[in-house]
Design a protein around this motif. Structure first.
Motif, short mmCIF file in Angstrom:
data_model
loop_
_atom_site.label_atom_id
_atom_site.label_comp_id
_atom_site.label_asym_id
_atom_site.label_seq_id
_atom_site.Cartn_x
_atom_site.Cartn_y
_atom_site.Cartn_z
N HIS A 602 0.85 -1.19 0.00
CA HIS A 602 0.00 0.00 0.00
C HIS A 602 0.88 1.24 0.00
CE1 HIS A 602 -3.83 2.08 0.69
NE2 HIS A 602 -3.18 2.88 1.51
N GLU A 603 0.37 2.30 -0.63
CA GLU A 603 1.07 3.58 -0.63
C GLU A 603 0.31 4.58 0.22
OE1 GLU A 603 2.52 7.23 -3.60
OE2 GLU A 603 1.57 5.43 -4.44
N SER A 604 1.05 5.31 1.05
CA SER A 604 0.45 6.37 1.85
C SER A 604 1.44 7.51 1.99
CB SER A 604 0.06 5.84 3.23
OG SER A 604 -0.49 6.86 4.03
N PHE A 605 1.01 8.71 1.63
CA PHE A 605 1.83 9.92 1.75
C PHE A 605 3.20 9.76 1.11
CE2 PHE A 605 -1.41 10.51 4.92
CZ PHE A 605 -1.73 11.85 4.79
N GLY A 606 3.21 9.15 -0.08
CA GLY A 606 4.44 9.09 -0.86
C GLY A 606 5.34 7.92 -0.56
N SER A 607 5.05 7.14 0.48
CA SER A 607 5.86 5.96 0.79
C SER A 607 5.06 4.70 0.49
CB SER A 607 6.28 5.95 2.27
OG SER A 607 7.16 7.01 2.54
N VAL A 608 5.73 3.73 -0.13
CA VAL A 608 5.10 2.45 -0.43
C VAL A 608 5.68 1.41 0.52
CG1 VAL A 608 4.69 0.69 -2.18
CG2 VAL A 608 4.84 3.09 -2.85
N VAL A 609 4.80 0.68 1.19
CA VAL A 609 5.23 -0.34 2.13
C VAL A 609 4.55 -1.66 1.77
CG1 VAL A 609 5.31 -1.07 4.54
CG2 VAL A 609 5.55 1.35 3.96
#
Length: 633
Positions: A602-609
């Motif tokens: 998932h991506e959130s606020f520019g970071s993908v984890v």
């Protein structure tokens, strides 16, 4: 579906190309002398007016003292995320400072400390480093150039003959001078027109594990947080708040409260959302709390909506099943009825309180023509404006001193400035009663949980059709819940055609699926707010579990299914997922009996984890044994 919270064009203008020399200014040195640098930002942002397109007066961002200490002014709130160390690291890197000499100091409210992308002073959007990266590095580089110029002038050599290392300038003939010794002379040097920043391969601090500047003070109990601060002669205030948002007190036993030893006075006060409550003023927190318990307050809630959790959930479920709502994303769902397989799911998410370790607190010292506030706030500009409006002052007459905070998760950044506003209202009532002196308003843990501004409750309804080949043929999805952004300064850019971008962020992407997405915005008498990763706190779980369900129906490995739905796009998602898979041994590692792997990205606020986990079910409950993350920042 991805929504940008920030104005990337403004960010590029203010940071991407570097600031001009006009944006960097020397400011008046402290009484002890030294080099003091600041920078000012142009007012080019989403909330700027044409008249704002000017340079603000500078504030110090860097101080080099004669004792060789380097103090960096941190324009964000430090509440555990580490900016008190990471932003000084940026300056230290380009300055070639000695890390043991670095210090951090939280910035007060001020125009120069505004976020270039939001145009207000804010800690939020997971962007403190991204939006301060160039600015802070350039401050360090310019200071270094001025120190070199000062040394070269003293040694009668050229600046190009000098180098720097660990807080010292080194000359061609063995000369050495500390930054502290050169600071006064450097202050007289002209500001360099341009500087060249280091290449990543030259970094000594950035990207390296560093000792946190505040670690020793925090681990030893010496760090002062907002809740620890109490000016001389200040009274502690605890507030009896209504049990229903917006209700008003009708009766209370002030005499019983005043009878508690340490209680100084009891006043009826205005509160957030039009409520009326009771403030108990005392010499300390415990007598104030005991005094509040003695009030036996009664309340009138006849004029406000009383929200029932059970009734709300029933309503949300009905709305989720019903057609209609604001359209966020359109797709043909005609194949739902004829699909070989169908997945139907309903997800229910409750309200969530932020519950930071340090409950809310605020000190206000109100004078005739000025107000001084001490608070661990994420929202200095908005809080300053709200306080000024409540007091009939100009924003510049309100000083906000930013205090170290023990967590926040968004609760300290409220567009309505509820907790700051309440403290100001209480100070105003105290002064109107003919009293003087600062007041310290403290929320208990229970106050904090009951006080509102929660992550909204949501209901998701999903109907997915899967064809005989295991492909998603149609996806009809509806989300029901309150809008976080409606009625705030962020509404113009975040609410489009009735759809709050925070409600749907994380829906759909990175998967190429024919999703028809609608939103039913509901108004309730429950104040709501962003909470941690905002929309992703519910959409990530919904998306990834539904993709897993689809992979199960299609009888395809869930990692392979995800990558197929991504196609050739979303390289960062693929890279994060591949990394987690490789490091976890997914698909190759033999697991114990009863254990199974799981994956999500998932991506959130520019970071993908991406995560790969190993889990089992023990006594009917899931148990996590191992988790491996792949992160693409």
């Amino acid at each position: 579906m991805h929504f940008d919270w920030i104005d990337r064009a403004a960010l590029a203008r203010s940071a991407g190309a570097g600031l001009s020399r006009r944006g960097f200014l020397k400011t008046a040195g402290a009484a002890t002398g030294g080099l003091v640098l600041g920078f000012a930002l142009p007012g080019a942002h989403r909330f700027a007016q044409a008249a704002d397109a000017k340079l603000h007066a500078p504030n110090a961002f860097l101080r080099i003292a004669p004792d060789n200490t380097v103090t960096v002014i941190v324009n964000r709130l430090e509440f555990g995320q580490g900016v008190h160390t990471s932003l000084p690291m940026l300056i230290a890197e380009e300055l070639d400072a000695d890390w043991s000499q670095m210090r951090g100091e939280l910035a007060p409210a001020g125009d120069a400390y505004k976020d270039p992308a939001f145009g207000i002073q804010i800690t939020g959007g997971s962007g403190s480093i991204a939006r301060g990266f160039t600015q802070y590095r350039e401050i360090g580089a310019r200071a270094r150039a001025m120190l070199i110029a000062a040394a070269a002038e003293q040694w009668k050599v050229t600046p190009s003959q000098c180098t720097t290392s660990k807080g010292m300038v080194l000359g061609p003939n063995g000369q050495k001078a500390t930054y502290g010794a050169l600071a006064d002379a450097a202050m007289k040097q002209p500001m360099p027109a341009a500087v060249v920043l280091k290449e990543p391969k030259q970094f000594r601090y950035i990207g390296k594990p560093m000792r946190r500047i505040d670690a020793r003070a925090k681990s030893s109990g010496r760090q002062q947080f907002g809740i620890d601060f109490k000016p001389e002669n200040a009274l502690t205030v605890v507030v009896a708040r209504p049990p229903v948002f917006g209700a008003k007190v009708t009766k209370f036993d002030a005499a019983a409260a005043r009878a508690v030893k340490g209680v100084v006075d009891v006043l009826e006060v205005d509160l957030d959302r039009g409520a009326r409550g009771v403030a108990v003023f005392a010499t300390g927190y415990w007598p104030a709390k005991q005094g509040r318990e003695a009030l036996q307050a009664e309340w009138d809630s006849s004029a406000v909506e009383k929200v029932s959790s059970a009734q709300q959930l029933e309503t949300y479920r009905k709305l989720a099943k019903a057609p209609g709502g604001a359209v966020a994303r359109q797709a043909d769902v005609s194949k739902l009825g004829t699909a070989a397989h169908k997945i139907s799911a309903v997800y229910e998410f409750p309200y969530l309180a932020h519950a930071p370790m340090e409950p809310l607190n605020c000190v206000v010292d109100l004078k005739d023509d000025a107000c001084v506030i001490w608070a661990g706030t994420q929202f200095q500009t908005v809080d300053q404006q709200v306080a000024a409006g409540l007091l009939g002052l100009k924003p510049e007459q309100v000083t906000i001193n930013t205090m170290m905070a023990g967590g926040g998760f968004g609760r300290r950044a409220v567009p309505a400035s509820d907790w700051i506003g309440d403290a100001v209202r209480i100070a105003r009532a105290w002064r109107s009663a003919g009293k003087r002196g600062p007041v310290k308003v403290v929320w208990s843990r229970e106050d904090d949980i009951r006080g509102g501004y929660y992550r909204p409750s949501y209901v998701h309804r999903a109907d997915i059709g899967i064809d005989a080949n295991g492909q998603i043929a149609a996806w009809d999805h509806k989300i029901v819940g309150q809008s976080i952004m409606a009625g705030t300064l962020f509404e113009p850019m975040m609410v489009k055609n009735g759809v709050d971008g925070t409600t749907i962020e994380g829906m759909g992407e990175p998967y190429a699926v024919p999703m028809n997405l609608s939103v039913e915005g509901v108004k309730q008498n429950v104040p709501v707010l962003w909470w941690r990763s905002v929309g992703s706190t519910h959409t990530a779980y919904v998306m990834e579990t539904l993709i897993d369900e689809a992979a199960h129906v299609a009888k395809v490995d869930p990692v392979a299914y995800r990558k197929k739905l991504m196609g050739e796009k979303h390289a960062r998602h693929r890279a994060a997922l591949d990394l987690a898979v490789a490091k976890s041994g997914y698909g190759t590692k033999k697991l114990p009996k009863g254990h199974a792997p799981g994956a999500a990205v998932h991506e959130s606020f520019g970071s993908v984890v991406a995560y790969v986990v190993e889990a089992s079910v023990v006594d009917g409950a899931p148990r996590l044994h191992r988790a491996v993350a792949g992160v693409h920042c």
